[in-house]
Design an enzyme around this catalytic site. Structure first.
Site, PDB file in Angstrom:
ATOM      1  CG  HIS A  46      36.131  -2.859   1.545  1.00  0.00           C
ATOM      2  ND1 HIS A  46      35.344  -1.967   0.833  1.00  0.00           N
ATOM      3  CD2 HIS A  46      35.450  -4.043   1.541  1.00  0.00           C
ATOM      4  CE1 HIS A  46      34.258  -2.584   0.407  1.00  0.00           C
ATOM      5  NE2 HIS A  46      34.288  -3.830   0.822  1.00  0.00           N
TER       6      HIS A  46
ATOM      7  CG  ASP B 114      36.998   0.816   0.128  1.00  0.00           C
ATOM      8  OD1 ASP B 114      37.573  -0.228  -0.244  1.00  0.00           O
ATOM      9  OD2 ASP B 114      35.843   0.833   0.576  1.00  0.00           O
TER      10      ASP B 114
ATOM     11  CB  SER C  46      31.475  -5.272   1.768  1.00  0.00           C
ATOM     12  OG  SER C  46      32.169  -5.521   0.573  1.00  0.00           O
TER      13      SER C  46
END
Length: 263
Positions: A244, A216, A94
């Protein structure tokens, strides 16, 4: 202060080359527990917590100093230098994917490869660029977080994790959010969701793997395609994993994709 103490660094593994794992927003190094052990036989694995998360030294947190992703990138470089890492593989999830990219731009000779899991250089839609959120969406998300961090965590964690048929994953992410220092989390959320690193993409020279999860809610497929086109020497792999956080929801597929790339 030692970077190893500041960021609660833990080193394991038997390999000569290092593999450095960086967690995403609201998480800590425990989020790698299903992935990192698979690489210990071949790599010297390095886990750490960003300041404000996990067991990192909260006394080192300064909202002014950590008002951009650049300071987090500097922390990564400090860890690498203190451990004298030579050409490590950086694995970032991320927002840490962009933190690793910024670190590699600042020290292009340092990293061998980057593995970018569910990355996004910009979360806000802008003209033809699809980031997944409108500016009003992000403003509302941040206002909600400021107003009630616990409620925000409970509402956002399942959406971020996806995999509604496995609610325990969402509960784990919610618990992780709630363990994060609220002040640091609020600031990190702003830094994360308001960041725009698109202009830096052309500066990266380190080969990179982009792992794009399906369905996602935070980094949609268009973001992965955009990054692949913008990053020279990049490889894009579309995972079957949904949500995610494939490092938690689909660790075996994540490990396999990283192994295939590093071969």
């Amino acid at each position: 202060m030692s970077a190893l103490r500041k960021n609660n660094v833990r080193v394991d593994g038997a390999g000569q080359q290092a593999m450095l794992f960086a967690h995403g927003f609201g998480c800590d190094q425990g989020m790698w527990r299903f992935v990192e052990p698979s690489f210990r036989a071949d790599y010297r694995t390095v886990l750490f917590d960003h300041v404000g998360a996990g067991q990192a030294d909260l006394a080192c947190y300064d909202p002014v100093r950590y008002s951009s992703l650049g300071q987090y990138a500097d922390d990564v470089l400090d860890i690498c230098r203190e451990l004298a890492l030579d050409q490590p593989v950086f694995v970032g999830h991320s927002v840490s994917a962009m933190i690793g990219m910024l670190a590699a731009i600042r020290a292009p000779q340092l990293f061998a490869r980057l593995v970018l899991i569910c990355p996004s250089p910009c979360y806000i839609d802008d003209g033809d660029y699809v980031g997944g959120f409108s500016r009003d969406d992000i403003a509302g998300l941040i206002d909600f977080l400021d107003d009630n961090f616990v409620a925000w965590s409970g509402a956002m964690a399942p959406a971020i994790m996806g995999n509604a048929e496995r609610p325990e994953l969402g509960r784990e992410l919610e618990s992780s959010f709630c363990r994060t220092d609220p002040t640091a989390a609020r600031q990190f959320a702003r830094v994360t969701f308001l960041s725009d690193n698109r202009r830096e993409l052309d500066l990266l020279r380190t080969p990179s793997l982009i792992l794009q999860a399906s369905d996602d809610a935070i980094a949609p497929p268009a973001v992965g395609r955009y990054l692949h086109q913008a990053l020279r020497g990049s490889t894009l792999v579309q995972l079957a994993a949904r949500g995610h956080c494939p490092n938690l929801s689909a660790p075996q597929e994540t490990v396999a994709a990283i192994r295939d790339y590093l071969r």
